[in-house]
Design a protein around this motif. Structure first.
Motif, PDB file in Angstrom:
ATOM      1  N   VAL A  19      16.737  20.427  64.762  1.00 17.18           N
ATOM      2  CA  VAL A  19      15.883  21.403  64.078  1.00 17.18           C
ATOM      3  C   VAL A  19      14.467  20.860  63.948  1.00 17.18           C
ATOM      4  N   ASP A  20      14.345  19.601  63.539  1.00 17.73           N
ATOM      5  CA  ASP A  20      13.022  18.982  63.397  1.00 17.73           C
ATOM      6  C   ASP A  20      12.297  18.918  64.742  1.00 17.73           C
ATOM      7  N   THR A  21      13.039  18.572  65.788  1.00 13.81           N
ATOM      8  CA  THR A  21      12.428  18.474  67.116  1.00 13.81           C
ATOM      9  C   THR A  21      11.946  19.829  67.600  1.00 13.81           C
ATOM     10  N   ILE A  22      12.756  20.861  67.385  1.00 13.04           N
ATOM     11  CA  ILE A  22      12.366  22.214  67.794  1.00 13.04           C
ATOM     12  C   ILE A  22      11.121  22.658  67.038  1.00 13.04           C
ATOM     13  N   HIS A  23      11.044  22.309  65.756  1.00 17.89           N
ATOM     14  CA  HIS A  23       9.849  22.640  64.979  1.00 17.89           C
ATOM     15  C   HIS A  23       8.612  21.971  65.585  1.00 17.89           C
ATOM     16  N   ASP A  24       8.760  20.716  66.007  1.00 15.42           N
ATOM     17  CA  ASP A  24       7.636  19.975  66.577  1.00 15.42           C
ATOM     18  C   ASP A  24       7.233  20.490  67.960  1.00 15.42           C
ATOM     19  N   MET A  25       8.155  21.182  68.636  1.00 17.15           N
ATOM     20  CA  MET A  25       7.856  21.704  69.970  1.00 17.15           C
ATOM     21  C   MET A  25       6.867  22.863  69.937  1.00 17.15           C
ATOM     22  N   ARG A  26       6.765  23.532  68.818  1.00 15.09           N
ATOM     23  CA  ARG A  26       5.867  24.669  68.716  1.00 15.09           C
ATOM     24  C   ARG A  26       4.418  24.194  68.686  1.00 15.09           C
ATOM     25  N   GLY A  27       3.583  24.838  69.464  1.00 12.83           N
ATOM     26  CA  GLY A  27       2.180  24.441  69.509  1.00 12.83           C
ATOM     27  C   GLY A  27       1.528  24.885  70.792  1.00 12.83           C
ATOM     28  N   PRO A  28       0.301  24.444  71.033  1.00  9.12           N
ATOM     29  CA  PRO A  28      -0.459  24.913  72.200  1.00  9.12           C
ATOM     30  C   PRO A  28      -0.273  24.058  73.448  1.00  9.12           C
ATOM     31  N   GLY A  29       0.542  23.020  73.375  1.00  9.60           N
ATOM     32  CA  GLY A  29       0.631  22.065  74.485  1.00  9.60           C
ATOM     33  C   GLY A  29       1.353  22.596  75.696  1.00  9.60           C
ATOM     34  N   GLU A  30       1.585  21.695  76.650  1.00 13.56           N
ATOM     35  CA  GLU A  30       2.247  22.033  77.907  1.00 13.56           C
ATOM     36  C   GLU A  30       3.650  22.565  77.635  1.00 13.56           C
ATOM     37  N   ALA A  31       4.038  23.590  78.392  1.00 22.29           N
ATOM     38  CA  ALA A  31       5.339  24.215  78.171  1.00 22.29           C
ATOM     39  C   ALA A  31       6.156  24.216  79.454  1.00 22.29           C
ATOM     40  N   THR A  32       6.265  23.065  80.098  1.00 20.64           N
ATOM     41  CA  THR A  32       7.163  22.949  81.237  1.00 20.64           C
ATOM     42  C   THR A  32       8.531  22.515  80.731  1.00 20.64           C
ATOM     43  N   VAL A  33       9.545  22.772  81.542  1.00 18.11           N
ATOM     44  CA  VAL A  33      10.891  22.335  81.185  1.00 18.11           C
ATOM     45  C   VAL A  33      10.917  20.826  80.996  1.00 18.11           C
ATOM     46  N   GLY A  34      10.235  20.101  81.882  1.00 18.39           N
ATOM     47  CA  GLY A  34      10.212  18.641  81.791  1.00 18.39           C
ATOM     48  C   GLY A  34       9.603  18.149  80.495  1.00 18.39           C
ATOM     49  N   ALA A  35       8.486  18.766  80.070  1.00 13.47           N
ATOM     50  CA  ALA A  35       7.827  18.345  78.831  1.00 13.47           C
ATOM     51  C   ALA A  35       8.714  18.601  77.625  1.00 13.47           C
ATOM     52  N   LEU A  36       9.416  19.740  77.633  1.00 13.77           N
ATOM     53  CA  LEU A  36      10.291  20.074  76.505  1.00 13.77           C
ATOM     54  C   LEU A  36      11.493  19.137  76.438  1.00 13.77           C
ATOM     55  N   ILE A  37      12.063  18.808  77.595  1.00 12.72           N
ATOM     56  CA  ILE A  37      13.197  17.888  77.625  1.00 12.72           C
ATOM     57  C   ILE A  37      12.768  16.499  77.172  1.00 12.72           C
ATOM     58  N   GLU A  38      11.559  16.104  77.554  1.00 17.40           N
ATOM     59  CA  GLU A  38      11.055  14.800  77.111  1.00 17.40           C
ATOM     60  C   GLU A  38      10.942  14.754  75.589  1.00 17.40           C
ATOM     61  N   GLN A  39      10.511  15.860  74.972  1.00 18.21           N
ATOM     62  CA  GLN A  39      10.448  15.910  73.516  1.00 18.21           C
ATOM     63  C   GLN A  39      11.841  15.866  72.898  1.00 18.21           C
ATOM     64  N   MET A  40      12.802  16.535  73.549  1.00 15.20           N
ATOM     65  CA  MET A  40      14.162  16.539  73.034  1.00 15.20           C
ATOM     66  C   MET A  40      14.797  15.160  73.158  1.00 15.20           C
ATOM     67  N   GLY A  41      14.384  14.401  74.178  1.00 14.43           N
ATOM     68  CA  GLY A  41      14.956  13.073  74.419  1.00 14.43           C
ATOM     69  C   GLY A  41      15.819  13.106  75.653  1.00 14.43           C
ATOM     70  N   VAL A  42      15.346  12.474  76.721  1.00 12.30           N
ATOM     71  CA  VAL A  42      16.036  12.601  78.002  1.00 12.30           C
ATOM     72  C   VAL A  42      17.437  11.987  77.985  1.00 12.30           C
ATOM     73  N   ALA A  43      17.742  11.167  77.002  1.00 12.79           N
ATOM     74  CA  ALA A  43      19.082  10.585  76.922  1.00 12.79           C
ATOM     75  C   ALA A  43      20.004  11.399  76.024  1.00 12.79           C
ATOM     76  N   SER A  44      19.473  12.467  75.420  1.00  9.86           N
ATOM     77  CA  SER A  44      20.252  13.281  74.476  1.00  9.86           C
ATOM     78  C   SER A  44      20.874  14.454  75.216  1.00  9.86           C
ATOM     79  N   PHE A  45      21.912  14.181  75.966  1.00 11.59           N
ATOM     80  CA  PHE A  45      22.474  15.186  76.860  1.00 11.59           C
ATOM     81  C   PHE A  45      22.941  16.443  76.119  1.00 11.59           C
ATOM     82  N   THR A  46      23.811  16.284  75.128  1.00  8.30           N
ATOM     83  CA  THR A  46      24.382  17.456  74.467  1.00  8.30           C
ATOM     84  C   THR A  46      23.346  18.232  73.656  1.00  8.30           C
ATOM     85  N   PRO A  47      22.422  17.574  72.923  1.00  2.50           N
ATOM     86  CA  PRO A  47      21.344  18.339  72.293  1.00  2.50           C
ATOM     87  C   PRO A  47      20.515  19.147  73.283  1.00  2.50           C
TER      88      PRO A  47
END
Length: 203
Positions: A19-47
């Motif tokens: 929930v906290d990560t999704i909140h932090d994703m909101r904003g004017p920055g880059e919105a590629t799938v790669g950038a979003l996954i990097e924010q989620m954590g590339v090792a966090s498979f199930t999240p």
């Protein structure tokens, strides 16, 4: 008291972090799938599975081609979970996929509140359903649901229904709450019945 009898909220429940990560994703920055996954954590498979499936459940799924890309993403993440990889690999054509920032922000705001509610109600129930060998079945279902999405993109609501199954199973695996696994399997059976009925009408 056994693990499956425990009913207090799990302090290690990752849903709150998501929930906290999704909140932090909101904003004017880059919105590629790669950038979003990097924010989620590339090792966090199930999240990542949970996040991508929730994106498809929102109106963002109406963006042409996005359900297919997200379906492939779900299938690839699930396959790597089954293989036991500890680092996620995705092809560049998925990582470079752009999402409309305004629509993405709206979608993220829509999933925050339901996820906060999920964090409150999930607990360790029937947790044996979220451990091997049962967890392999859940990952396999997620893989099949994701792989089916590109083929069903033209069928209204099909991707959202399959994504709902993936979301419920992901919540179960993250929180070790087997009740959500049962809900996911029920949703899968319902979705299969609906898609079968639609196919009979169309063909």
């Amino acid at each position: 008291m056994t693990d499956d009898q425990h009913t207090d909220p799990d302090p290690d429940n990752q849903i709150a972090e998501i929930v906290d990560t999704i909140h932090d994703m909101r904003g004017p920055g880059e919105a590629t799938v790669g950038a979003l996954i990097e924010q989620m954590g590339v090792a966090s498979f199930t999240p990542i599975l949970l996040f991508v499936s929730l994106v498809i459940v929102t109106p963002l799924s109406g963006v042409p081609g996005l359900s297919s890309v997200c379906g492939l993403l779900i299938a690839m993440v699930s396959a790597q979970l089954l293989l036991g990889r500890d680092r996620l690999w995705l092809p560049d054509f998925i990582l470079r996929r752009q999402m409309p920032r305004r629509k993405l922000n709206t979608a993220l705001s829509q999933v925050e509140k339901p996820l906060s509610w999920v964090q409150e109600v999930t607990t360790r129930r029937l947790s044996f359903l979220t451990r091997p060998p049962f967890s392999y079945l859940l990952y396999s279902i997620c893989l099949l649901c994701g792989a089916a999405m590109p083929f069903l993109e033209l069928v209204p609501m099909s991707s959202s229904l399959l994504a709902s199954v993936v979301a419920l199973l992901s919540i179960s695996l993250i929180s070790r709450d087997g009740l959500f696994a049962l809900l996911g399997l029920t949703a899968l059976a319902t979705t299969a019945a609906l898609l079968l009925a639609v196919s009979q009408l169309l063909f």
